[in-house]
Design an enzyme around this catalytic site. Structure first.
Site, PDB file in Angstrom:
ATOM      1  N   MET A   1       0.810  -1.209   0.000  1.00  0.00           N
ATOM      2  CA  MET A   1       0.000   0.000   0.000  1.00  0.00           C
ATOM      3  C   MET A   1       0.850   1.271   0.000  1.00  0.00           C
ATOM      4  O   MET A   1       0.695   2.156  -0.837  1.00  0.00           O
ATOM      5  CB  MET A   1      -0.880   0.030   1.255  1.00  0.00           C
ATOM      6  N   SER A   8      -0.927   7.560   4.616  1.00  0.00           N
ATOM      7  CA  SER A   8      -2.237   7.740   5.254  1.00  0.00           C
ATOM      8  C   SER A   8      -3.334   7.945   4.224  1.00  0.00           C
ATOM      9  O   SER A   8      -4.432   7.402   4.351  1.00  0.00           O
ATOM     10  CB  SER A   8      -2.207   8.947   6.203  1.00  0.00           C
ATOM     11  N   GLU A 121      -5.952  -6.910  10.483  1.00  0.00           N
ATOM     12  CA  GLU A 121      -4.553  -6.521  10.723  1.00  0.00           C
ATOM     13  C   GLU A 121      -4.461  -5.693  12.002  1.00  0.00           C
ATOM     14  O   GLU A 121      -3.549  -5.861  12.811  1.00  0.00           O
ATOM     15  CB  GLU A 121      -3.996  -5.714   9.540  1.00  0.00           C
ATOM     16  N   ARG A 122      -5.424  -4.814  12.197  1.00  0.00           N
ATOM     17  CA  ARG A 122      -5.381  -3.942  13.388  1.00  0.00           C
ATOM     18  C   ARG A 122      -5.602  -4.740  14.662  1.00  0.00           C
ATOM     19  O   ARG A 122      -5.023  -4.434  15.711  1.00  0.00           O
ATOM     20  CB  ARG A 122      -6.390  -2.806  13.214  1.00  0.00           C
ATOM     21  N   GLY A 218      15.807   1.775  35.779  1.00  0.00           N
ATOM     22  CA  GLY A 218      16.898   2.747  35.849  1.00  0.00           C
ATOM     23  C   GLY A 218      17.761   2.662  34.605  1.00  0.00           C
ATOM     24  O   GLY A 218      17.265   2.358  33.511  1.00  0.00           O
ATOM     25  N   ASN A 245      -2.264   6.139  14.423  1.00  0.00           N
ATOM     26  CA  ASN A 245      -3.311   6.278  15.442  1.00  0.00           C
ATOM     27  C   ASN A 245      -4.182   7.513  15.206  1.00  0.00           C
ATOM     28  O   ASN A 245      -5.358   7.524  15.584  1.00  0.00           O
ATOM     29  CB  ASN A 245      -2.682   6.275  16.837  1.00  0.00           C
ATOM     30  N   GLU A 246      -3.631   8.518  14.513  1.00  0.00           N
ATOM     31  CA  GLU A 246      -4.457   9.688  14.171  1.00  0.00           C
ATOM     32  C   GLU A 246      -5.547   9.261  13.176  1.00  0.00           C
ATOM     33  O   GLU A 246      -6.709   9.665  13.300  1.00  0.00           O
ATOM     34  CB  GLU A 246      -3.588  10.809  13.566  1.00  0.00           C
TER      35      GLU A 246
HETATM   36  C1  LIG Z   1       7.988  -0.828  10.636  1.00  0.00           C
HETATM   37  C2  LIG Z   1       6.962  -0.441   9.608  1.00  0.00           C
HETATM   38  C3  LIG Z   1       6.350  -1.438   8.844  1.00  0.00           C
HETATM   39  C4  LIG Z   1       5.405  -1.103   7.869  1.00  0.00           C
HETATM   40  N1  LIG Z   1       4.862  -2.086   7.074  1.00  0.00           N
HETATM   41  C5  LIG Z   1       4.048  -1.736   6.056  1.00  0.00           C
HETATM   42  C6  LIG Z   1       3.583  -2.719   5.109  1.00  0.00           C
HETATM   43  O1  LIG Z   1       3.890  -3.909   5.208  1.00  0.00           O
HETATM   44  N2  LIG Z   1       2.788  -2.311   4.093  1.00  0.00           N
HETATM   45  C7  LIG Z   1       2.437  -1.022   3.930  1.00  0.00           C
HETATM   46  O2  LIG Z   1       1.721  -0.711   2.997  1.00  0.00           O
HETATM   47  N3  LIG Z   1       2.863  -0.058   4.783  1.00  0.00           N
HETATM   48  C8  LIG Z   1       3.665  -0.388   5.835  1.00  0.00           C
HETATM   49  N4  LIG Z   1       4.132   0.575   6.696  1.00  0.00           N
HETATM   50  C9  LIG Z   1       3.792   1.980   6.422  1.00  0.00           C
HETATM   51  C10 LIG Z   1       2.797   2.576   7.377  1.00  0.00           C
HETATM   52  O3  LIG Z   1       1.532   1.968   7.255  1.00  0.00           O
HETATM   53  C11 LIG Z   1       2.775   4.086   7.111  1.00  0.00           C
HETATM   54  O4  LIG Z   1       4.026   4.601   7.558  1.00  0.00           O
HETATM   55  C12 LIG Z   1       1.628   4.786   7.780  1.00  0.00           C
HETATM   56  O5  LIG Z   1       0.393   4.404   7.218  1.00  0.00           O
HETATM   57  C13 LIG Z   1       1.741   6.310   7.697  1.00  0.00           C
HETATM   58  O6  LIG Z   1       2.001   6.726   6.405  1.00  0.00           O
HETATM   59  P1  LIG Z   1       3.224   7.734   6.138  1.00  0.00           P
HETATM   60  O7  LIG Z   1       4.442   7.165   6.763  1.00  0.00           O
HETATM   61  O8  LIG Z   1       3.260   8.044   4.704  1.00  0.00           O
HETATM   62  O9  LIG Z   1       2.861   9.029   6.987  1.00  0.00           O
HETATM   63  P2  LIG Z   1       1.957  10.254   6.492  1.00  0.00           P
HETATM   64  O10 LIG Z   1       0.730   9.740   5.859  1.00  0.00           O
HETATM   65  O11 LIG Z   1       2.823  11.204   5.745  1.00  0.00           O
HETATM   66  O12 LIG Z   1       1.560  10.900   7.906  1.00  0.00           O
HETATM   67  C14 LIG Z   1       2.489  11.716   8.646  1.00  0.00           C
HETATM   68  C15 LIG Z   1       1.769  12.192   9.922  1.00  0.00           C
HETATM   69  O13 LIG Z   1       0.598  12.959   9.548  1.00  0.00           O
HETATM   70  C16 LIG Z   1      -0.527  12.417  10.190  1.00  0.00           C
HETATM   71  N5  LIG Z   1      -1.711  12.535   9.349  1.00  0.00           N
HETATM   72  C17 LIG Z   1      -1.839  12.187   8.040  1.00  0.00           C
HETATM   73  N6  LIG Z   1      -3.090  12.416   7.625  1.00  0.00           N
HETATM   74  C18 LIG Z   1      -3.769  12.906   8.693  1.00  0.00           C
HETATM   75  C19 LIG Z   1      -5.123  13.326   8.899  1.00  0.00           C
HETATM   76  N7  LIG Z   1      -6.039  13.248   7.928  1.00  0.00           N
HETATM   77  N8  LIG Z   1      -5.458  13.780  10.116  1.00  0.00           N
HETATM   78  C20 LIG Z   1      -4.563  13.844  11.115  1.00  0.00           C
HETATM   79  N9  LIG Z   1      -3.265  13.463  10.975  1.00  0.00           N
HETATM   80  C21 LIG Z   1      -2.893  12.987   9.792  1.00  0.00           C
HETATM   81  C22 LIG Z   1      -0.208  10.948  10.433  1.00  0.00           C
HETATM   82  O14 LIG Z   1      -1.008  10.411  11.460  1.00  0.00           O
HETATM   83  C23 LIG Z   1       1.266  11.044  10.800  1.00  0.00           C
HETATM   84  O15 LIG Z   1       1.380  11.384  12.170  1.00  0.00           O
HETATM   85  C24 LIG Z   1       5.054   0.262   7.693  1.00  0.00           C
HETATM   86  C25 LIG Z   1       5.654   1.246   8.492  1.00  0.00           C
HETATM   87  C26 LIG Z   1       6.595   0.914   9.435  1.00  0.00           C
HETATM   88  C27 LIG Z   1       7.230   2.002  10.255  1.00  0.00           C
END
Ligand SMILES: Cc1cc2nc3c(=O)[nH]c(=O)nc-3n(C[C@H](O)[C@H](O)[C@H](O)COP(=O)(O)OP(=O)(O)OC[C@H]3O[C@@H](n4cnc5c(N)ncnc54)[C@H](O)[C@@H]3O)c2cc1C
Length: 256
Positions: A1, A8, A121-122, A218, A245-246
């Site tokens: 994804m 997001s 998944e969640r 500690g 979580n947002e």
């Molecule tokens: C260890 C690890 C494993 C992962 N494995 C997978 C996987 O197997 N497959 C896969 O597809 N993805 C995977 N991910 C990706 C993960 O699902 C994304 O990092 C996550 O969904 C957030 O997307 P982003 O990093 O692009 O952050 P962004 O979408 O850029 O978000 C950045 C910040 O903005 C906030 N934000 C964004 N939109 C809003 C909104 N509308 N309202 C309020 N706040 C908002 C977010 O909550 C976050 O705090 C993995 C990530 C990690 C760290």
């Protein structure tokens, strides 16, 4: 994804799948893909209709290998925790996928398919969270019974007792909520909002409980010799992946 430009806002994904005879030609980039460094079967979310948002997303089952034309694995990402699990970039450049590998047999079903499976998944993330909370308390109780300060075991100090009582209560309440979610899942009734509540609240609890337990170790709690340190680093990703979580709170709010 997830793509380099955003995870997001899934509906804005840019990876394209263009029909070419009996195949699709896929171009785009994915990142943060768990097990992406090893996987040879990838369920890829791509736009079959870039003019649409959710309705343009389809899932393609892709067989990938080191010598597949148009496919390349990128770096394994260097993470602060979860070191035992690879997280990779994947690149597609006119990568050919048989049209028969379109999941569900029709274009545009992908977003609904994802929404149908993400609650599970969640839930799994929530199970990991509660297991980690329970383990953190177990390790910490053993430690504070052994370690002494000011002439008595740490467990004899009121702050230690209060902190552990709070953590144990939070953990028990979390387990009861989790068990309810598992029962709903088994009955086929785990809805998007409840799964989002579980993912958000249980992972917040995990980070809070593990952090408070680490404090009771500690300085040793900050050293990688002690499992609590690794648990602290591992916990952090739980609030991010599977939908941040947002985003979970958004999903909950939409159902109110
Ligand atoms: C260890 C690890 C494993 C992962 N494995 C997978 C996987 O197997 N497959 C896969 O597809 N993805 C995977 N991910 C990706 C993960 O699902 C994304 O990092 C996550 O969904 C957030 O997307 P982003 O990093 O692009 O952050 P962004 O979408 O850029 O978000 C950045 C910040 O903005 C906030 N934000 C964004 N939109 C809003 C909104 N509308 N309202 C309020 N706040 C908002 C977010 O909550 C976050 O705090 C993995 C990530 C990690 C760290």
């Amino acid at each position: 994804m997830t793509e380099p430009d955003g995870g997001s806002d899934l509906q804005a994904m840019r990876t394209r799948a263009v029909r070419d005879g009996d195949d699709y030609l896929v171009s785009g980039a994915k990142t943060f893909i768990s097990n992406g460094g090893l996987a040879d079967l990838v369920i890829l979310a791509a736009k079959t209709d870039p003019a649409q948002r959710a309705a343009g997303v389809s899932l393609l089952v892709c067989e990938v290998g080191e010598d597949s034309p148009g496919f390349r694995r990128g770096r394994l990402l260097s993470k602060i925790g979860l070191k035992g699990n690879d997280t990779a970039e994947l690149f597609f450049d006119d990568f050919r996928v048989p049209a028969a590998n379109l999941l569900g047999g029709a274009e545009g079903l992908g977003f609904a398919q994802l929404m149908g499976q993400l609650p599970q998944e969640r839930l799994v993330i929530g199970i990991g969270a509660v297991a980690a909370m329970e383990r953190a308390i177990e390790l910490t109780v053993a430690y504070v019974k052994e370690r002494t300060a000011f002439g008595k075991p740490l467990i004899g100090h009121q702050n230690t007792r209060m902190v552990l009582a709070e953590c144990a209560t939070r953990t028990r309440a979390s387990r009861v909520f989790l068990d309810d979610c598992i029962a709903r899942h088994v009955r086929g009734e785990l809805d998007v909002a409840t799964a989002a509540m579980a993912k958000y609240w249980l992972t917040e609890g995990q980070c809070e409980v593990v952090d408070r337990c680490l404090q009771l170790f500690g300085g040793y709690g900050y050293t990688t010799e002690y499992p609590i340190a690794q648990m602290y680093a591992d916990a952090r990703a739980q609030k991010i992946y599977g939908g941040t979580n947002e985003i979970m709170k958004e999903l909950i709010a939409r159902a109110l």
